[in-house]
Design a protein around this motif. Structure first.
Motif, PDB file in Angstrom:
ATOM      1  N   ALA A 121       0.870  -1.174   0.000  1.00 50.93           N
ATOM      2  CA  ALA A 121       0.000   0.000   0.000  1.00 50.93           C
ATOM      3  C   ALA A 121       0.907   1.224   0.000  1.00 50.93           C
ATOM      4  N   ALA A 122       0.690   2.105  -0.968  1.00 45.87           N
ATOM      5  CA  ALA A 122       1.442   3.356  -1.039  1.00 45.87           C
ATOM      6  C   ALA A 122       0.565   4.459  -0.481  1.00 45.87           C
ATOM      7  N   VAL A 123       1.104   5.194   0.465  1.00 47.50           N
ATOM      8  CA  VAL A 123       0.352   6.216   1.178  1.00 47.50           C
ATOM      9  C   VAL A 123       1.008   7.573   0.974  1.00 47.50           C
ATOM     10  N   CYS A 124       0.207   8.577   0.663  1.00 48.63           N
ATOM     11  CA  CYS A 124       0.689   9.950   0.642  1.00 48.63           C
ATOM     12  C   CYS A 124       0.490  10.492   2.050  1.00 48.63           C
ATOM     13  N   SER A 125       1.592  10.854   2.669  1.00 49.38           N
ATOM     14  CA  SER A 125       1.579  11.380   4.027  1.00 49.38           C
ATOM     15  C   SER A 125       2.135  12.804   3.972  1.00 49.38           C
ATOM     16  N   PRO A 126       1.274  13.788   3.686  1.00 54.25           N
ATOM     17  CA  PRO A 126       1.747  15.140   3.412  1.00 54.25           C
ATOM     18  C   PRO A 126       2.393  15.822   4.614  1.00 54.25           C
ATOM     19  N   SER A 127       3.336  16.665   4.305  1.00 50.90           N
ATOM     20  CA  SER A 127       4.064  17.434   5.311  1.00 50.90           C
ATOM     21  C   SER A 127       3.181  18.556   5.867  1.00 50.90           C
ATOM     22  N   ASP A 128       3.502  18.985   7.073  1.00 53.63           N
ATOM     23  CA  ASP A 128       2.826  20.137   7.680  1.00 53.63           C
ATOM     24  C   ASP A 128       3.498  21.451   7.293  1.00 53.63           C
ATOM     25  N   ASP A 129       4.581  21.377   6.537  1.00 51.04           N
ATOM     26  CA  ASP A 129       5.301  22.584   6.108  1.00 51.04           C
ATOM     27  C   ASP A 129       4.317  23.524   5.414  1.00 51.04           C
ATOM     28  N   PRO A 130       4.219  24.778   5.848  1.00 48.27           N
ATOM     29  CA  PRO A 130       3.244  25.701   5.245  1.00 48.27           C
ATOM     30  C   PRO A 130       3.513  26.014   3.775  1.00 48.27           C
ATOM     31  N   ARG A 131       4.713  25.728   3.295  1.00 49.01           N
ATOM     32  CA  ARG A 131       5.030  25.983   1.886  1.00 49.01           C
ATOM     33  C   ARG A 131       4.476  24.892   0.963  1.00 49.01           C
ATOM     34  N   VAL A 132       4.034  23.789   1.551  1.00 42.19           N
ATOM     35  CA  VAL A 132       3.626  22.616   0.778  1.00 42.19           C
ATOM     36  C   VAL A 132       2.290  22.836   0.075  1.00 42.19           C
ATOM     37  N   ILE A 133       2.241  22.398  -1.160  1.00 38.21           N
ATOM     38  CA  ILE A 133       1.011  22.397  -1.951  1.00 38.21           C
ATOM     39  C   ILE A 133       0.532  20.942  -2.001  1.00 38.21           C
ATOM     40  N   PRO A 134      -0.700  20.667  -1.550  1.00 40.35           N
ATOM     41  CA  PRO A 134      -1.162  19.277  -1.457  1.00 40.35           C
ATOM     42  C   PRO A 134      -1.025  18.484  -2.759  1.00 40.35           C
ATOM     43  N   GLN A 135      -1.324  19.096  -3.898  1.00 45.99           N
ATOM     44  CA  GLN A 135      -1.225  18.384  -5.171  1.00 45.99           C
ATOM     45  C   GLN A 135       0.209  17.924  -5.436  1.00 45.99           C
ATOM     46  N   GLU A 136       1.190  18.710  -4.999  1.00 48.61           N
ATOM     47  CA  GLU A 136       2.591  18.328  -5.204  1.00 48.61           C
ATOM     48  C   GLU A 136       2.980  17.148  -4.320  1.00 48.61           C
ATOM     49  N   GLU A 137       2.426  17.089  -3.130  1.00 47.53           N
ATOM     50  CA  GLU A 137       2.703  15.956  -2.246  1.00 47.53           C
ATOM     51  C   GLU A 137       2.131  14.676  -2.868  1.00 47.53           C
ATOM     52  N   LEU A 138       0.924  14.773  -3.390  1.00 48.93           N
ATOM     53  CA  LEU A 138       0.291  13.625  -4.035  1.00 48.93           C
ATOM     54  C   LEU A 138       1.069  13.207  -5.289  1.00 48.93           C
ATOM     55  N   ALA A 139       1.504  14.189  -6.071  1.00 47.32           N
ATOM     56  CA  ALA A 139       2.290  13.884  -7.274  1.00 47.32           C
ATOM     57  C   ALA A 139       3.589  13.171  -6.899  1.00 47.32           C
ATOM     58  N   ALA A 140       4.216  13.599  -5.816  1.00 47.47           N
ATOM     59  CA  ALA A 140       5.458  12.959  -5.378  1.00 47.47           C
ATOM     60  C   ALA A 140       5.214  11.510  -4.963  1.00 47.47           C
ATOM     61  N   ALA A 141       4.105  11.263  -4.282  1.00 48.45           N
ATOM     62  CA  ALA A 141       3.783   9.883  -3.885  1.00 48.45           C
ATOM     63  C   ALA A 141       3.523   9.019  -5.119  1.00 48.45           C
ATOM     64  N   HIS A 142       2.882   9.593  -6.133  1.00 50.36           N
ATOM     65  CA  HIS A 142       2.673   8.855  -7.382  1.00 50.36           C
ATOM     66  C   HIS A 142       4.006   8.562  -8.069  1.00 50.36           C
ATOM     67  N   ALA A 143       4.908   9.534  -8.044  1.00 50.41           N
ATOM     68  CA  ALA A 143       6.233   9.312  -8.636  1.00 50.41           C
ATOM     69  C   ALA A 143       6.975   8.196  -7.890  1.00 50.41           C
ATOM     70  N   ALA A 144       6.793   8.119  -6.591  1.00 47.43           N
ATOM     71  CA  ALA A 144       7.418   7.050  -5.807  1.00 47.43           C
ATOM     72  C   ALA A 144       6.893   5.680  -6.256  1.00 47.43           C
ATOM     73  N   VAL A 145       5.588   5.605  -6.533  1.00 42.86           N
ATOM     74  CA  VAL A 145       5.025   4.343  -7.011  1.00 42.86           C
ATOM     75  C   VAL A 145       5.638   3.978  -8.363  1.00 42.86           C
ATOM     76  N   GLN A 146       5.807   4.956  -9.241  1.00 43.62           N
ATOM     77  CA  GLN A 146       6.431   4.666 -10.542  1.00 43.62           C
ATOM     78  C   GLN A 146       7.853   4.128 -10.347  1.00 43.62           C
ATOM     79  N   ASN A 147       8.611   4.726  -9.451  1.00 42.44           N
ATOM     80  CA  ASN A 147       9.958   4.210  -9.167  1.00 42.44           C
ATOM     81  C   ASN A 147       9.885   2.759  -8.697  1.00 42.44           C
ATOM     82  N   LEU A 148       8.928   2.467  -7.832  1.00 48.48           N
ATOM     83  CA  LEU A 148       8.767   1.117  -7.304  1.00 48.48           C
ATOM     84  C   LEU A 148       8.450   0.141  -8.435  1.00 48.48           C
ATOM     85  N   LEU A 149       7.548   0.535  -9.336  1.00 47.53           N
ATOM     86  CA  LEU A 149       7.186  -0.319 -10.470  1.00 47.53           C
ATOM     87  C   LEU A 149       8.382  -0.573 -11.386  1.00 47.53           C
TER      88      LEU A 149
END
Length: 191
Positions: A98-126
């Motif tokens: 199970a791949a989970v997006c666990s977003p940072s509390d950093d105020p600079r973070v954009i939620p869509q970018e956190e999700l995109a990064a988690a998707h990129a991690a899945v691609q690396n895994l594949l």
């Protein structure tokens, strides 16, 4: 050793895999590849839940719990049969991650970018799975995003499942694939 381009072009979704166990060290190697995905502000907004053996039943029972909402008029026998089929979905590979997006509390973070990064991690895994002779498929669908699935895996309020990667040794021929050329999908803006 395959080139990067060969690995990328050769990777396919392999849904039919053998029951043979995959060594824990190899699963850990896939996850190590996953964590090198790009991520803005170096937040590393991912975590993984690796399921093997009976551990896969957490996923299977969640599938059954979600599906059972539509079983109102079924007999006990029909319910048992459907329950077994739903639990069986989690047993289609010896390893499910199970791949989970666990977003940072950093105020600079954009939620869509956190999700995109988690998707990129899945691609690396594949890609790592393919490069190591494994078959893998990234499964999502409505149950993956259901609140009961989040509860089953103890996810935090802001965490999201980005999918389940089923991993094992291939038990099917490599399917053929093609793509529309990159040139046909590219617009150049030049000055």
């Amino acid at each position: 050793m395959a080139s990067f381009e060969e690995v990328v072009r050769g990777r396919r979704s392999i849904g039919k895999v053998k029951e043979d166990p995959v060594p824990r060290e190899l699963v850990e190697k896939l996850i190590e590849a996953a964590i090198w995905a790009p991520n803005h502000h170096r937040t590393e907004p991912w975590r993984f839940i690796a399921m093997t053996g009976e551990g896969r039943k957490t996923l299977g029972e969640a599938y059954a719990d979600i599906a059972s909402a539509g079983w109102g008029e079924l007999t006990e026998e029909e319910r048992a049969k459907r329950h077994g089929a739903e639990v069986g979905k989690a047993l289609r590979a010896p390893v499910v991650i199970a791949a989970v997006c666990s977003p940072s509390d950093d105020p600079r973070v954009i939620p869509q970018e956190e999700l995109a990064a988690a998707h990129a991690a899945v691609q690396n895994l594949l890609l790592a799975a393919h490069d190591n002779g494994l078959g893998a498929v990234w499964r999502t669908g409505a149950p993956a995003y259901h609140p009961k699935m989040k509860t089953a895996f103890g996810l935090g309020e802001r965490e999201e499942l980005v999918g389940f990667v089923y991993v094992g040794y291939p038990d099917m021929p490599q399917p053929a694939a093609s793509r529309i050329s990159g040139a046909e999908k590219t617009t150049w803006l030049e000055g």
